[in-house]
Write a protein that holds these residues in place. Structure first.
Motif, short mmCIF file in Angstrom:
data_model
loop_
_atom_site.label_atom_id
_atom_site.label_comp_id
_atom_site.label_asym_id
_atom_site.label_seq_id
_atom_site.Cartn_x
_atom_site.Cartn_y
_atom_site.Cartn_z
N GLN A 90 45.84 9.05 57.97
CA GLN A 90 44.40 9.04 57.66
C GLN A 90 43.63 9.72 58.78
O GLN A 90 43.93 9.52 59.96
N VAL A 91 42.72 10.58 58.40
CA VAL A 91 41.75 11.11 59.37
C VAL A 91 40.36 10.85 58.80
O VAL A 91 40.21 10.66 57.60
N ASP A 92 39.37 10.82 59.65
CA ASP A 92 38.05 10.45 59.19
C ASP A 92 37.02 11.53 59.50
O ASP A 92 37.35 12.67 59.84
N PHE A 93 35.77 11.17 59.39
CA PHE A 93 34.65 12.08 59.61
C PHE A 93 34.70 12.72 60.99
O PHE A 93 34.33 13.88 61.17
N ASP A 94 35.20 11.98 61.96
CA ASP A 94 35.28 12.49 63.33
C ASP A 94 36.18 13.73 63.38
O ASP A 94 35.86 14.72 64.03
N TYR A 95 37.31 13.65 62.70
CA TYR A 95 38.24 14.79 62.67
C TYR A 95 37.59 15.99 61.99
O TYR A 95 37.69 17.12 62.47
N ASP A 96 36.91 15.74 60.87
CA ASP A 96 36.24 16.83 60.16
C ASP A 96 35.19 17.50 61.04
O ASP A 96 35.04 18.73 61.02
N MET A 97 34.46 16.71 61.79
CA MET A 97 33.44 17.28 62.67
C MET A 97 34.08 18.14 63.76
O MET A 97 33.59 19.22 64.09
N SER A 98 35.18 17.68 64.31
CA SER A 98 35.88 18.45 65.33
C SER A 98 36.34 19.79 64.77
O SER A 98 36.18 20.84 65.40
N LYS A 99 36.88 19.76 63.56
CA LYS A 99 37.36 20.99 62.94
C LYS A 99 36.20 21.91 62.56
O LYS A 99 36.29 23.14 62.70
N ALA A 100 35.10 21.31 62.09
CA ALA A 100 33.94 22.11 61.68
C ALA A 100 33.34 22.88 62.85
O ALA A 100 32.87 24.01 62.70
N PHE A 101 33.36 22.27 64.02
CA PHE A 101 32.79 22.92 65.20
C PHE A 101 33.84 23.65 66.04
O PHE A 101 33.55 24.14 67.12
N GLY A 102 35.06 23.71 65.51
CA GLY A 102 36.11 24.45 66.20
C GLY A 102 36.51 23.86 67.53
O GLY A 102 36.92 24.58 68.44
N ILE A 103 36.40 22.54 67.66
CA ILE A 103 36.75 21.88 68.92
C ILE A 103 38.19 21.40 68.84
O ILE A 103 38.55 20.60 67.97
N GLU A 104 39.02 21.89 69.74
CA GLU A 104 40.42 21.47 69.79
C GLU A 104 40.61 20.46 70.90
O GLU A 104 40.24 20.70 72.05
N THR A 105 41.17 19.32 70.55
CA THR A 105 41.41 18.25 71.52
C THR A 105 42.87 17.83 71.43
O THR A 105 43.62 18.28 70.56
N ASP A 106 43.28 16.95 72.31
CA ASP A 106 44.64 16.42 72.26
C ASP A 106 44.88 15.74 70.91
O ASP A 106 45.96 15.84 70.32
#
Length: 396
Positions: A90-106
């Motif tokens: 499961q991934v949530d809104f937080d993951y979508d926001m990271s992907k939408a803004f092109g932010i790559e994290t651990d």
């Protein structure tokens, strides 16, 4: 904005279930089980992920655009059946926001790795079906794939045979759903899924309506035959023949299953040509993905010159809230379902062109209906081509 993004990332949810290296890829299984691997590689099971299946990837992208979710979010959701051992559930809104803004994290890296490691990219491989320790429920809407089963230790393969001293690479245990109630194993994923009033797919439910005693494996895996399951086994262990089935999981691409189970007759009756189709299967034709389509066409000729052509289609139509055609997974309603029900026979009537003296009747199968190809931006010819099911000529 930066503060908000930082807050989102704090709540990214990831869970993992690593598969040991020796069981992480089907190539290790195929080392001993050669023929099973050769068969499996021809199937959709081996291509149930976005890396190997262009149409699936296009559908994920389309659903993401319609629902305003990242492709990764959609793929994890569909991974319930398409990749039951995917390390992230499961991934949530937080993951979508990271992907939408092109932010790559651990965290996002770990999610991407879980979706596309060797086990996930292997699709529905040996370690999926043969590692199921218990089927909790095979016939419950919306609880499919990994939610319907309990996986056991990957060191133990489950199958039709009891533990034996002959196994060296892994241990073995028998389970009834490989010998008796085998449909339960198939229906873990192929039963059905319902969103509101829309059935996104419903093969198992169709099967139940038929009251059939036929087992899925009898058609899609074929007859039981004697063969050596592990001909490449090494050491002092002698390979023996056992009862087994092919692992083709037959479909229109890798077998004649459609030709064999759809019975066709053609007659001329006055000014009409009547094409009769009988579905001899215990589910709808076509079944599974609701975007499939069958074309029944009559090409009228005078000699060898084509005069005209008439076509009737066997398919479904789903629309969105704007009444635009879409796929069942994101549809607002189903407008019609022209598919043949289990064991149903239908007659398709064509008016004869009075300028013709002969006609060619053809039935062709599409993995995706022609009108959905531009909507989903499908380009791969494996999906856009028509598969021949029947052909016959008739003098008029």
């Amino acid at each position: 904005m930066r503060f908000l993004l930082f807050t989102f990332l704090l709540f990214l949810h990831v869970s993992y279930a690593k598969v040991p290296e020796k069981f992480s890829n089907s190539k290790y299984c195929i080392g001993c089980h050669v023929q099973k691997g050769v068969d499996w590689k021809t199937t959709w099971h081996s291509k149930s992920n976005s890396k190997k299946n262009p149409m699936y990837k296009s559908i994920l992208k389309y659903i993401g655009g319609v629902t305003y979710k990242s492709i990764g979010n959609v793929e994890v959701n569909c991974g319930q059946c398409h990749s039951p051992k995917m390390g992230v559930k499961q991934v949530d809104f937080d993951y979508d926001m990271s992907k939408a803004f092109g932010i790559e994290t651990d965290e996002t890296k770990e999610v991407e790795d879980a979706m596309h490691n060797s086990t996930s990219d292997d699709g529905i491989s040996c370690i999926i079906c043969h590692n199921i320790d218990k089927i909790k429920h095979a016939q419950e809407i919306n609880k499919r794939g990994f939610e319907a089963v309990e996986f056991g230790s990957p060191e133990i393969m489950r199958g039709p045979y009891k533990e034996s001293h002959r196994t060296s690479y892994h241990k073995m245990q028998s389970r009834d759903y490989f010998t008796k109630d085998v449909n339960k194993l198939c229906l873990v994923c192929h039963y059905g899924y319902k969103d509101g009033n829309i059935y996104e797919y419903a093969t198992g439910i169709e099967y139940e309506s038929s009251n059939s005693g036929t087992k899925c494996v009898e058609c899609h895996m074929g007859d039981i035959k004697k063969s050596i399951i592990a001909p490449n086994i090494v050491g002092n262990i002698k390979a023996v023949e056992r009862d087994t089935r092919r692992h083709l999981f037959k479909g229109v691409r890798n077998s004649n299953i459609v030709k064999n189970f759809i019975k066709v007759s053609v007659i001329k009756n006055g000014s009409k040509i009547i094409v009769s189709l009988k579905n001899t299967t215990p589910h709808k034709f076509p079944t599974g993905f609701t975007g499939r389509e069958v074309d029944i066409s009559v090409t009228y000729k005078n000699g060898s010159k084509i005069i005209s052509k008439q076509t009737k289609k066997i398919n479904t139509l789903y629309v969105d809230k704007n009444n635009q055609e879409t796929i069942s997974y994101v549809a607002d309603k189903m407008v019609f379902d022209k598919r043949l029900k289990p064991y149903e026979e239908k007659k398709y009537i064509f008016n004869i062109d009075n300028k013709a003296n002969n006609a060619k009747i053809e039935i062709k199968y599409r993995l995706i209906k022609s009108s959905l190809v531009p909507i989903l931006e499908i380009k791969d010819k494996i999906f856009t081509k028509q598969y021949d099911i029947f052909s016959s000529s008739l003098k008029i």
